[in-house]
Design a protein around this motif. Structure first.
Motif, PDB file in Angstrom:
ATOM      1  N   SER A 108       0.843  -1.093   0.008  1.00  0.00           N
ATOM      2  CA  SER A 108       0.003  -0.098   0.126  1.00  0.00           C
ATOM      3  C   SER A 108       0.703   1.332  -0.236  1.00  0.00           C
ATOM      4  CB  SER A 108      -0.940   0.032   1.258  1.00  0.00           C
ATOM      5  OG  SER A 108      -0.195   0.072   2.459  1.00  0.00           O
ATOM      6  N   LYS A 116       1.545  -0.709  -7.335  1.00  0.00           N
ATOM      7  CA  LYS A 116       0.470   0.142  -6.755  1.00  0.00           C
ATOM      8  C   LYS A 116      -0.735  -0.264  -7.675  1.00  0.00           C
ATOM      9  CE  LYS A 116       2.290   4.799  -5.546  1.00  0.00           C
ATOM     10  NZ  LYS A 116       2.185   6.305  -5.892  1.00  0.00           N
ATOM     11  N   TYR A 119      -1.851  -3.417  -6.221  1.00  0.00           N
ATOM     12  CA  TYR A 119      -2.387  -3.508  -4.912  1.00  0.00           C
ATOM     13  C   TYR A 119      -4.056  -3.102  -5.188  1.00  0.00           C
ATOM     14  CZ  TYR A 119      -3.469  -1.892  -0.191  1.00  0.00           C
ATOM     15  OH  TYR A 119      -4.176  -1.739   0.861  1.00  0.00           O
ATOM     16  N   ARG A 120      -4.108  -2.080  -6.038  1.00  0.00           N
ATOM     17  CA  ARG A 120      -5.619  -1.687  -6.208  1.00  0.00           C
ATOM     18  C   ARG A 120      -6.225  -2.867  -6.802  1.00  0.00           C
ATOM     19  NH1 ARG A 120      -3.323   3.844  -8.829  1.00  0.00           N
ATOM     20  NH2 ARG A 120      -2.550   4.860  -6.841  1.00  0.00           N
ATOM     21  N   LYS A 123      -6.951  -5.256  -3.849  1.00  0.00           N
ATOM     22  CA  LYS A 123      -8.101  -4.597  -3.008  1.00  0.00           C
ATOM     23  C   LYS A 123      -9.511  -4.641  -3.581  1.00  0.00           C
ATOM     24  CE  LYS A 123      -8.925  -0.645   0.199  1.00  0.00           C
ATOM     25  NZ  LYS A 123      -8.449   0.732   0.824  1.00  0.00           N
ATOM     26  N   GLN A 124      -9.709  -4.319  -4.825  1.00  0.00           N
ATOM     27  CA  GLN A 124     -10.897  -4.533  -5.627  1.00  0.00           C
ATOM     28  C   GLN A 124     -11.387  -5.864  -5.732  1.00  0.00           C
ATOM     29  OE1 GLN A 124     -11.658  -6.235  -8.835  1.00  0.00           O
ATOM     30  NE2 GLN A 124     -12.414  -4.710 -10.236  1.00  0.00           N
ATOM     31  N   GLY A 223     -12.248   3.755  -9.464  1.00  0.00           N
ATOM     32  CA  GLY A 223     -11.249   3.031  -8.901  1.00  0.00           C
ATOM     33  C   GLY A 223     -11.229   1.450  -8.938  1.00  0.00           C
ATOM     34  N   PHE A 227      -8.673   1.213 -11.692  1.00  0.00           N
ATOM     35  CA  PHE A 227      -7.713   1.167 -10.817  1.00  0.00           C
ATOM     36  C   PHE A 227      -6.623   2.405 -10.898  1.00  0.00           C
ATOM     37  CE2 PHE A 227      -8.468  -3.024 -12.763  1.00  0.00           C
ATOM     38  CZ  PHE A 227      -9.102  -3.668 -12.066  1.00  0.00           C
ATOM     39  N   GLU A 230      -7.133   4.322  -5.444  1.00  0.00           N
ATOM     40  CA  GLU A 230      -7.649   3.141  -4.423  1.00  0.00           C
ATOM     41  C   GLU A 230      -8.869   3.538  -4.093  1.00  0.00           C
ATOM     42  OE1 GLU A 230      -6.095   1.602   0.051  1.00  0.00           O
ATOM     43  OE2 GLU A 230      -4.794   2.694  -1.258  1.00  0.00           O
ATOM     44  N   HIS A 232     -12.186   3.146  -1.680  1.00  0.00           N
ATOM     45  CA  HIS A 232     -12.593   3.406  -0.183  1.00  0.00           C
ATOM     46  C   HIS A 232     -14.123   3.169   0.025  1.00  0.00           C
ATOM     47  CE1 HIS A 232      -8.640   4.414   1.163  1.00  0.00           C
ATOM     48  NE2 HIS A 232      -8.566   5.037   0.053  1.00  0.00           N
ATOM     49  N   SER A 243     -11.041   4.775   5.060  1.00  0.00           N
ATOM     50  CA  SER A 243     -11.987   5.049   4.218  1.00  0.00           C
ATOM     51  C   SER A 243     -12.881   6.004   4.556  1.00  0.00           C
ATOM     52  CB  SER A 243     -12.994   3.656   3.805  1.00  0.00           C
ATOM     53  OG  SER A 243     -11.796   2.634   3.379  1.00  0.00           O
TER      54      SER A 243
END
Length: 332
Positions: A108, A116, A119-120, A123-124, A223, A227, A230, A232, A243
């Motif tokens: 992150s 980056k 990571y996005r 997270k998705q 996001g 992407f 990030e 939230h 977030s």
């Protein structure tokens, strides 16, 4: 005295060159504004870029996602199907766990673009895994959930679609067309006030707060799809503190721009108010920023983004999960 924060007010008011009785040179008064007004104008100017991008996407994304939530609502499943879906989700969770281990704890805070983006995407994928697990639980334990809830979701989607269309029409008919073709919502608010004082104010507030939801939704949608930022997400009882702080910061940055946007679009209804004097007169005529406001560049950009988003979401209404292949068996 601040040489960079001056307000320009034409002596001839709103009359055009053809209507002015004098054919001589046009003169301007130069009036200095306070540092507080200039700071407010600067924050509003920055917020306009976020409002145009995220708000434009949100105009289309809010009604589209609400109606998609109705179309993809959970259906009742038996114990055998529940066990199958649970096993598929377990496999996805293990795959994402392995990806998370490879990314490491510092992903992150990584500075390189590839990490980056990965990571996005991670997270998705986790976000959709959690949503799918909730749908599976509702499909089995609640037998698909309350149908009235999903019907209300569909109705809310239609209401939001109507509000989005009304916003676009208000910008075109009242602001972009000179002279305005109609007062449109301004006249509607005034008639509501004539019927009952608070109705016009409440309607004005609904349209203003709708823009805040559009900003939040547009940020999440971009996001999830691209992407570039990030995600939230805000969920009742399950919102992380970072977030919450991110979305509060986003709302604080865009709130001055939203107030100015409402003052422009509802200038007739909000005339002689403090917001009209601050944003409609002082901020809008500041020497540095007046070109963007006089040319309506932000409004043209917002309408364009909203139109492109509507076409894009009509063609590709479903959000695709990253870092994994979609399984047809996971569609409930």
């Amino acid at each position: 005295e601040y040489s960079y924060n001056q307000t320009l007010v034409p002596m001839d008011g709103t009359c055009s060159e053809a209507e002015c009785p004098s054919e001589g040179e046009r003169y301007y008064y130069t009036i200095s504004v306070t540092p507080v007004v200039y700071i407010m104008a600067l924050v509003a100017f920055i917020g306009w870029f976020l409002l145009v991008l995220f708000g434009g996407v949100g105009f289309a994304a809010i009604p589209a996602d609400l109606m998609m939530a109705y179309n993809t609502r959970p259906q009742s499943i038996d114990l055998q199907e529940y066990a199958k879906q649970k096993m598929l989700l377990n496999e996805r969770a293990h795959k994402l766990h392995d990806i998370g281990v490879k990314l490491g704890r510092d992903a992150s805070r990584a500075r390189d673009r590839k990490t980056k983006t990965n990571y996005r995407k991670f997270k998705q994928a986790v976000y959709f895994l959690e949503k799918d697990w909730e749908k599976v639980k509702v499909a089995y334990k609640e037998r698909g959930g309350n149908p009235i809830k999903y019907f209300c979701t569909m109705v809310l989607g239609l209401i939001c679609l109507t509000i989005s269309i009304l916003w676009i029409c208000q910008m075109v008919l009242y602001v972009l067309i000179e002279p305005p073709a109609t007062l449109f919502l301004n006249e509607y608010f005034e008639k509501l006030d004539d019927f009952f004082t608070l109705l016009g104010t409440v309607s004005y507030g609904i349209f203003a707060f709708y823009l805040l939801f559009c900003v939040i939704k547009g940020c999440i949608k971009l996001g999830i799809r691209f992407f570039c930022i990030e995600i939230h997400p805000m969920r009742i009882g399950n919102t992380l503190m970072n977030s919450m702080l991110f979305n509060v910061m986003l709302l604080l940055l865009t709130s001055p721009a939203i107030v100015q946007f409402c003052a422009i679009c509802f200038a007739n209804y909000a005339r002689l108010t403090t917001a009209d004097m601050l944003f409609g007169v002082q901020v809008q005529n500041l020497y540095i920023f007046n070109y963007f406001y006089r040319s309506n560049a932000f409004l043209y950009a917002m309408i364009s983004i909203a139109g492109l988003s509507a076409v894009w979401l009509s063609i590709c209404p479903r959000d695709r999960r990253a870092l994994e292949n979609d399984d047809d068996d996971m569609r409930l």
